[in-house]
Scaffold this motif. Structure first.
Motif, short mmCIF file in Angstrom:
data_model
loop_
_atom_site.label_atom_id
_atom_site.label_comp_id
_atom_site.label_asym_id
_atom_site.label_seq_id
_atom_site.Cartn_x
_atom_site.Cartn_y
_atom_site.Cartn_z
N GLU A 144 0.82 -1.22 0.00
CA GLU A 144 0.00 0.00 0.00
C GLU A 144 0.85 1.28 0.00
N PHE A 145 2.08 1.15 0.51
CA PHE A 145 2.91 2.34 0.79
C PHE A 145 3.04 3.31 -0.40
N GLY A 146 3.38 2.77 -1.56
CA GLY A 146 3.59 3.63 -2.73
C GLY A 146 2.32 4.39 -3.11
N LEU A 147 1.17 3.74 -2.92
CA LEU A 147 -0.11 4.39 -3.26
C LEU A 147 -0.38 5.53 -2.27
N LYS A 206 -0.83 9.73 -2.68
CA LYS A 206 -2.08 10.32 -2.15
C LYS A 206 -3.33 9.72 -2.79
N VAL A 207 -3.27 8.43 -3.05
CA VAL A 207 -4.45 7.71 -3.57
C VAL A 207 -5.42 7.50 -2.39
N THR A 208 -6.70 7.66 -2.62
CA THR A 208 -7.67 7.56 -1.51
C THR A 208 -7.72 6.14 -0.94
N LYS A 209 -8.18 6.05 0.30
CA LYS A 209 -8.14 4.77 1.02
C LYS A 209 -8.94 3.68 0.29
N ASP A 210 -10.10 4.05 -0.21
CA ASP A 210 -10.95 3.06 -0.90
C ASP A 210 -10.24 2.46 -2.11
N ILE A 211 -9.68 3.35 -2.91
CA ILE A 211 -8.99 2.88 -4.13
C ILE A 211 -7.75 2.08 -3.75
N ARG A 212 -7.05 2.56 -2.72
CA ARG A 212 -5.86 1.82 -2.25
C ARG A 212 -6.23 0.39 -1.90
N SER A 213 -7.28 0.27 -1.13
CA SER A 213 -7.69 -1.05 -0.65
C SER A 213 -8.06 -1.96 -1.83
N GLU A 267 -6.42 -6.51 -5.20
CA GLU A 267 -6.26 -7.05 -6.57
C GLU A 267 -4.86 -7.64 -6.76
N ILE A 268 -3.85 -6.87 -6.32
CA ILE A 268 -2.47 -7.31 -6.50
C ILE A 268 -2.16 -8.50 -5.58
N LEU A 269 -2.73 -8.49 -4.37
CA LEU A 269 -2.51 -9.63 -3.46
C LEU A 269 -3.01 -10.92 -4.09
N ASN A 270 -4.13 -10.80 -4.80
CA ASN A 270 -4.66 -11.97 -5.53
C ASN A 270 -3.71 -12.39 -6.63
N LEU A 271 -3.25 -11.39 -7.38
CA LEU A 271 -2.38 -11.66 -8.53
C LEU A 271 -1.11 -12.39 -8.08
N VAL A 272 -0.51 -11.93 -6.98
CA VAL A 272 0.76 -12.56 -6.56
C VAL A 272 0.53 -13.68 -5.54
N LYS A 273 -0.75 -14.02 -5.33
CA LYS A 273 -1.12 -15.14 -4.45
C LYS A 273 -0.56 -14.99 -3.03
N HIS A 314 -1.39 -14.12 3.40
CA HIS A 314 -0.23 -13.68 4.19
C HIS A 314 -0.22 -12.16 4.38
N LYS A 315 -1.33 -11.51 4.09
CA LYS A 315 -1.27 -10.04 4.01
C LYS A 315 -0.96 -9.37 5.35
#
Ligand SMILES: Nc1ncnc2c1ncn2[C@@H]1O[C@H](COP(=O)(O)OP(=O)(O)OP(=O)(O)O)[C@@H](O)[C@H]1O
Length: 340
Positions: free
Chosen positions: A97-100, A104-111, A116-122, A126-127
């Protein structure tokens, strides 16, 4: 995604010319490798593309736009470093999340993006773990995720697999390639591992001493290197000195009809190890040699064979020959590469 053009790029440190007139053209969605020994300038080139260093002269162009005056954070070329550089006090989720947050990306979009990426990298399950609670491969997936979540135009990978053991390395190569293909993301990888460069890349740029010596497909580089120094990057080869007269290559070891038709007084031919076959002495063809050295390596056996005044290197599936055995060797001369 973006194409990348690197045009006559130079860079010096303390009056030492580390990059000399580098020119390469990377197509959109292409995976290329920069392959070369330690210190040849690979990481410096990656840092210049990312904007972490300033160029001395030349240009870097993404999709027809010069980026040398564009700040790193706006350039969209993101490096995944060899040692991952994860924040140890942040969870997997927070690392990604840090780079987002910085953008200054909003919390909703960040989440949404991080999930999405957590799914992609499986790494979904472990989040909430910290980097120290992850395996090497999982840490690397976090590092990839951290880059990918920013939707880079160009992904830059600096020796991405060098900290992983051999089994995990193969798995991670496949994993990185599958993501690269799925996202069709232009990728430049730095490596000094020839197998990695050959198996993963659409094209490979061989770098030596701050210069690109050849930029070509893996097959062309291996089978048609443009110089002995490039050939040697891809493993030991045999070179046999001879001449070409009336369309025939002649040497004291072999002669054959040459595909190079010009007469040449002195020429070297390159014979890969796998083009030399070993036979027992009763074989009717071939030339006689003596095995000087044998190295058993499981699937293959390496032999050094004294043939007249030179030692030829061969690789064989057969490990029956011993040191000092006399053997017959047959040299395959099809598609021979010539060097003056
Ligand atoms: N910031 C710097 N200041 C001075 N010299 C540097 C700097 N960065 C790199 N160099 C020098 O530039 C040369 C190329 O370094 P670079 O890290 O690009 O090589 P490399 O091919 O990536 O090597 P490796 O595979 O070992 O990482 C080296 O001689 C290095 O010492």
């Amino acid at each position: 995604m973006s194409s990348v053009k690197i045009i006559n790029l130079t860079k010096s440190f303390n009056n030492t010319n580390v990059l000399k007139n580098i020119t390469i053209d990377v197509e959109e969605g292409e995976f290329i490798s920069l392959l070369g020994p330690s210190g040849c300038g690979k990481s410096t080139l990656l840092k210049l593309i990312a904007g972490l260093l300033e160029v001395d002269s030349g240009d870097i162009v993404f999709n027809n736009e010069s980026v040398i005056n564009i700040l790193t954070e706006k350039r969209g070329a993101i490096i995944v470093f060899q040692d991952y550089l994860l924040f140890p006090h942040m969870t997997v989720y927070e690392n990604i999340e840090f780079g987002l947050k910085m953008k200054k990306v909003t919390k909703d979009i960040r989440s949404k993006k991080v999930e999405e990426i957590l799914n992609l990298v499986k790494l979904k399950e472990h989040k909430n773990r910290y980097p120290s609670q992850l395996s090497g491969g999982q840490q690397q997936r976090v590092a990839m995720a951290r880059a990918l979540v920013l939707n880079p135009r160009i992904l830059l990978l600096d020796e991405p697999f060098s900290n992983l053991d051999i089994n995990l390395r193969n798995e991670m190569r496949e994993f990185v390639l599958s993501i690269q293909k799925r996202l069709n993301i232009t990728t430049i990888m730095v490596t000094h591992n020839k197998e990695e460069a050959l198996t993963m890349s659409n094209r490979v740029a061989v770098m030596l001493d701050g210069e690109i010596k050849q930029f070509d497909t893996p097959k062309n580089l291996y089978e048609n290197p443009n110089s002995i120094e490039v050939a040697n990057i891809f493993g030991e080869r045999n070179y046999i000195k001879g001449c070409i007269e009336e369309g025939i290559f002649k040497s004291n070891i072999i002669s054959f009809e040459s595909n190079l038709k010009k007469d040449l007084k002195e020429v070297n031919i390159m014979i890969p190890k796998e083009n030399i076959s070993l036979y027992s002495m009763d074989y009717k063809e071939g030339i006689e040699g003596i095995i000087k050295r044998k190295r058993y390596a499981g699937e293959k056996t390496y032999y050094d064979i004294q043939v007249k005044d030179i030692v030829l290197k061969a690789i064989s599936n057969n490990d029956i020959y011993k040191e000092q055995d006399k053997v017959k060797i047959v040299i395959k001369s099809k598609n021979t590469v010539y060097f003056r």
